[in-house]
Design a protein around this motif. Sequence first.
Motif, short mmCIF file in Angstrom:
data_model
loop_
_atom_site.label_atom_id
_atom_site.label_comp_id
_atom_site.label_asym_id
_atom_site.label_seq_id
_atom_site.Cartn_x
_atom_site.Cartn_y
_atom_site.Cartn_z
N GLN A 7 -84.28 112.10 96.79
CA GLN A 7 -83.34 111.41 95.89
C GLN A 7 -83.14 109.96 96.32
OE1 GLN A 7 -79.70 113.47 94.99
NE2 GLN A 7 -80.65 115.50 95.20
N HIS A 8 -82.50 109.19 95.44
CA HIS A 8 -82.25 107.79 95.78
C HIS A 8 -80.96 107.66 96.58
CE1 HIS A 8 -80.13 108.52 91.97
NE2 HIS A 8 -79.25 107.65 92.40
N LEU A 9 -80.81 106.54 97.23
CA LEU A 9 -79.60 106.23 97.98
C LEU A 9 -78.39 106.25 97.07
CD1 LEU A 9 -80.82 103.31 100.24
CD2 LEU A 9 -79.43 105.21 101.06
N GLN A 10 -77.29 106.82 97.55
CA GLN A 10 -76.06 106.83 96.75
C GLN A 10 -74.87 106.65 97.66
OE1 GLN A 10 -75.03 111.01 95.27
NE2 GLN A 10 -77.20 111.22 95.74
N LEU A 11 -73.80 106.12 97.08
CA LEU A 11 -72.59 105.85 97.83
C LEU A 11 -71.87 107.14 98.18
CD1 LEU A 11 -70.69 103.55 98.85
CD2 LEU A 11 -69.47 103.80 96.68
N LEU A 12 -71.48 107.25 99.46
CA LEU A 12 -70.74 108.41 99.93
C LEU A 12 -69.24 108.09 99.97
CD1 LEU A 12 -71.27 111.27 101.03
CD2 LEU A 12 -71.47 110.27 103.31
N LEU A 13 -68.93 106.93 100.56
CA LEU A 13 -67.55 106.46 100.57
C LEU A 13 -67.51 104.98 100.94
CD1 LEU A 13 -67.03 106.32 103.83
CD2 LEU A 13 -66.38 108.70 103.57
N LYS A 14 -66.33 104.37 100.74
CA LYS A 14 -66.21 102.93 100.98
C LYS A 14 -64.81 102.61 101.48
CE LYS A 14 -64.83 102.19 96.19
NZ LYS A 14 -65.21 101.66 94.86
N TYR A 15 -64.73 101.53 102.26
CA TYR A 15 -63.46 100.98 102.68
C TYR A 15 -63.42 99.52 102.27
CZ TYR A 15 -59.81 98.86 105.41
OH TYR A 15 -58.71 98.13 105.77
N TYR A 17 -69.34 91.38 112.72
CA TYR A 17 -69.09 90.45 111.61
C TYR A 17 -67.81 89.70 111.92
CZ TYR A 17 -68.64 88.52 106.95
OH TYR A 17 -68.55 87.64 105.89
N GLY A 18 -67.83 88.40 111.74
CA GLY A 18 -66.68 87.57 112.07
C GLY A 18 -65.78 87.29 110.90
N GLY A 19 -65.14 88.31 110.36
CA GLY A 19 -64.25 88.11 109.22
C GLY A 19 -63.84 89.43 108.62
N THR A 20 -63.18 89.35 107.47
CA THR A 20 -62.76 90.55 106.75
C THR A 20 -64.00 91.25 106.19
OG1 THR A 20 -60.69 89.47 106.15
CG2 THR A 20 -61.30 91.43 104.91
N VAL A 21 -64.02 92.58 106.34
CA VAL A 21 -65.22 93.32 105.94
C VAL A 21 -64.92 94.39 104.90
CG1 VAL A 21 -66.46 92.94 108.10
CG2 VAL A 21 -64.97 94.92 107.86
N ASN A 22 -65.94 94.70 104.15
CA ASN A 22 -65.98 95.92 103.35
C ASN A 22 -67.00 96.83 104.04
OD1 ASN A 22 -66.02 93.96 100.28
ND2 ASN A 22 -64.27 94.65 101.49
N LEU A 23 -66.71 98.12 104.11
CA LEU A 23 -67.57 99.05 104.84
C LEU A 23 -67.97 100.22 103.94
CD1 LEU A 23 -65.46 98.90 108.06
CD2 LEU A 23 -67.83 98.17 107.93
N PHE A 24 -69.18 100.71 104.15
CA PHE A 24 -69.73 101.75 103.29
C PHE A 24 -70.53 102.76 104.11
CE2 PHE A 24 -69.12 99.08 99.51
CZ PHE A 24 -69.18 97.79 100.04
N TRP A 25 -70.57 103.98 103.60
CA TRP A 25 -71.56 104.95 104.02
C TRP A 25 -72.34 105.35 102.77
CZ3 TRP A 25 -73.36 106.68 108.59
CH2 TRP A 25 -72.61 106.42 109.75
#
Lengths: 115, 114
Positions: B42-50, B27-35
């Motif tokens: 079960q459904h997808l759920q957020l584990l952590l984020k930056y 990605y060519g820019g500032t990013v937000n990142l997730f796992w």
Amino acid sequence: EAGVAQSPRYKIIEKRQSVAFWCNPISGHATLYWYQQILGQGPKLLIQFQNNGVVDDSQLPKDRFSAERLKGVDSTLKIQPAKLEDSAVYLCASSPAGVRAGELFFGEGSRLTVL
Amino acid sequence: AQSVSQHNHHVILSEAASLELGCNYSYGGTVNLFWYVQYPGQHLQLLLKYFSGDPLVKGIKGFEAEFIKSKFSFNLRKPSVQWSDTAEYFCAVRGSASYDKVIFGPGTSLSVIP
């Protein structure tokens, strides 16, 4: 808070038939997404709404797929006519605005089998 | 174009083993990142984020991830896995603008053997 609601959970149709999926996002979430997840792959974004406007639909096969979000709340994704390769789980997600934008809350998904 | 790759398709570990799942993005820019994690049935759920700040972020259930900007990486770690960590793990990236889309990697299936 109540989660993202999707229906139906399962649908089996024959190729060339049509199908519609419904999603009700978390109250107050302005952004709504539809993803397609084929078995063994990651979710692929089909369309993203901000309120009732489309932000991104670059990956939506517009010759057969359509989606709308009336009044900026519920959304419907339609496939007509369906193809065998449309067999997948269709995931709806919503996210809040502001500092938590991009933090997705997913529904249980709608599993489509096309015979 | 944005893209995310994950190093392993399927990982099998014994309980108490350490875990590291690789994730690289383009990605060519500032990013937000997730796992995100999807436990069986079960459904997808957020584990952590930056989003910004300390590149070492901590999530639920003892997971952590480190953002290394120079390597375009956001690897997930846990010092000691449990049987209940058996799940699919997805790395995801988005730009930092308000309406940027979230792109997912192909996922890593983790099986933990008791």
